[in-house]
Scaffold this motif. Structure first.
Motif, PDB file in Angstrom:
ATOM      1  N   VAL A 130      43.964  45.194  43.447  1.00 24.44           N
ATOM      2  CA  VAL A 130      45.254  45.876  43.346  1.00 24.44           C
ATOM      3  C   VAL A 130      45.536  46.121  41.865  1.00 24.44           C
ATOM      4  N   ASP A 131      45.762  47.387  41.498  1.00 24.57           N
ATOM      5  CA  ASP A 131      46.061  47.718  40.095  1.00 24.57           C
ATOM      6  C   ASP A 131      47.251  46.919  39.602  1.00 24.57           C
ATOM      7  N   GLY A 132      47.145  46.416  38.381  1.00 24.46           N
ATOM      8  CA  GLY A 132      48.225  45.663  37.762  1.00 24.46           C
ATOM      9  C   GLY A 132      48.180  44.174  38.033  1.00 24.46           C
ATOM     10  N   LEU A 133      47.322  43.741  38.943  1.00 23.51           N
ATOM     11  CA  LEU A 133      47.197  42.314  39.232  1.00 23.51           C
ATOM     12  C   LEU A 133      45.844  41.812  38.740  1.00 23.51           C
ATOM     13  N   PRO A 134      45.763  40.508  38.417  1.00 28.37           N
ATOM     14  CA  PRO A 134      44.468  39.959  37.994  1.00 28.37           C
ATOM     15  C   PRO A 134      43.428  40.100  39.105  1.00 28.37           C
ATOM     16  N   MET A 135      42.154  40.106  38.710  1.00 28.99           N
ATOM     17  CA  MET A 135      41.066  40.179  39.692  1.00 28.99           C
ATOM     18  C   MET A 135      41.133  38.996  40.647  1.00 28.99           C
ATOM     19  N   ASN A 136      40.749  39.227  41.881  1.00 30.54           N
ATOM     20  CA  ASN A 136      40.621  38.137  42.845  1.00 30.54           C
ATOM     21  C   ASN A 136      39.418  37.293  42.481  1.00 30.54           C
ATOM     22  N   VAL A 137      39.429  36.041  42.898  1.00 28.49           N
ATOM     23  CA  VAL A 137      38.277  35.176  42.657  1.00 28.49           C
ATOM     24  C   VAL A 137      37.507  34.995  43.961  1.00 28.49           C
ATOM     25  N   SER A 138      36.193  34.943  43.836  1.00 27.63           N
ATOM     26  CA  SER A 138      35.352  34.737  45.013  1.00 27.63           C
ATOM     27  C   SER A 138      35.496  33.302  45.496  1.00 27.63           C
ATOM     28  N   VAL A 139      35.681  33.151  46.791  1.00 30.24           N
ATOM     29  CA  VAL A 139      35.773  31.837  47.406  1.00 30.24           C
ATOM     30  C   VAL A 139      34.461  31.510  48.113  1.00 30.24           C
ATOM     31  N   ASP A 140      33.887  32.526  48.759  1.00 33.35           N
ATOM     32  CA  ASP A 140      32.675  32.303  49.543  1.00 33.35           C
ATOM     33  C   ASP A 140      31.964  33.638  49.741  1.00 33.35           C
ATOM     34  N   MET A 141      30.630  33.585  49.749  1.00 28.43           N
ATOM     35  CA  MET A 141      29.821  34.763  50.082  1.00 28.43           C
ATOM     36  C   MET A 141      28.694  34.316  50.997  1.00 28.43           C
ATOM     37  N   SER A 142      28.430  35.124  51.991  1.00 31.93           N
ATOM     38  CA  SER A 142      27.313  34.896  52.895  1.00 31.93           C
ATOM     39  C   SER A 142      26.553  36.208  53.006  1.00 31.93           C
ATOM     40  N   LEU A 167      37.713  36.243  49.271  1.00 27.32           N
ATOM     41  CA  LEU A 167      38.322  36.224  47.946  1.00 27.32           C
ATOM     42  C   LEU A 167      39.759  35.725  48.031  1.00 27.32           C
ATOM     43  N   PHE A 168      40.260  35.235  46.904  1.00 30.45           N
ATOM     44  CA  PHE A 168      41.653  34.804  46.833  1.00 30.45           C
ATOM     45  C   PHE A 168      42.279  35.376  45.581  1.00 30.45           C
ATOM     46  N   GLY A 169      43.515  35.852  45.701  1.00 31.74           N
ATOM     47  CA  GLY A 169      44.215  36.389  44.544  1.00 31.74           C
ATOM     48  C   GLY A 169      45.677  36.619  44.855  1.00 31.74           C
ATOM     49  N   ARG A 170      46.414  36.912  43.820  1.00 29.16           N
ATOM     50  CA  ARG A 170      47.840  37.201  43.979  1.00 29.16           C
ATOM     51  C   ARG A 170      48.028  38.513  44.713  1.00 29.16           C
TER      52      ARG A 170
END
Length: 158
Positions: A89-101, A150-153
């Motif tokens: 989402v523009d204007g928000l920090p990048m999401n962080v990866s929680v898990d990948m498969s 992913l997790f983010g604001r």
């Protein structure tokens, strides 16, 4: 152990190519980082819709293993980058990866063109789930399928 050492050994040509790289410091909003310049160069975005991204990517030699096949780490990088891009989402920090498969289904060679699609599977609060499909553009053969959490604001509703 010797086989691993031999595999990881860097040739003089490879070593010299690294010394010629220009690495600029990362400054938010002003310049892209070395990582972004190195890994994202060559990805062409074809279509963007809410919750969906479609790209093409011609495999450069730097993304291959010693057999000339697309490296699994390169596939993981594509899943990470495009899975994250589809929920950004523009204007928000990048999401962080929680898990990948990632399911590695086939291989691709240098200079083959890939078709990569990423879409949002769902969102709840700050948690998002995406799926990324990597296919050979010429044959339609699936190369890999990745699921990325992913997790983010989230943007405020006020």
């Amino acid at each position: 152990m010797e086989k691993a050492r031999e595999y990881l050994e860097v040739s003089k040509e490879e070593s010299e190519s690294v010394t010629r790289l220009t690495i600029h410091p990362h400054r938010v909003g002003l310049d892209c980082s070395f990582y972004e310049r190195f890994t994202l160069r060559g990805i062409q975005v074809d279509r963007v819709e809410p919750g969906f991204v479609s790209c093409t990517f011609k495999i450069p030699p730097r993304f291959t293993d010693k057999n000339g096949s697309l490296a699994n780490g390169a596939i993981a990088n594509l899943v990470d980058e495009l899975g994250g891009a589809v929920v950004q989402v523009d204007g928000l920090p990048m999401n962080v990866s929680v898990d990948m498969s990632i399911s590695f289904l086939s291989t691709a060679k240098v200079n083959e063109e890939l078709e990569i699609t990423a879409r949002v599977l769902g969102q709840r609060g700050g948690y998002s789930g995406t799926i990324v499909l990597v296919k050979n553009k010429a044959t339609g053969e699936p190369i890999a399928e990745g699921r990325h959490s992913l997790f983010g604001r989230r943007p405020s509703k006020m």
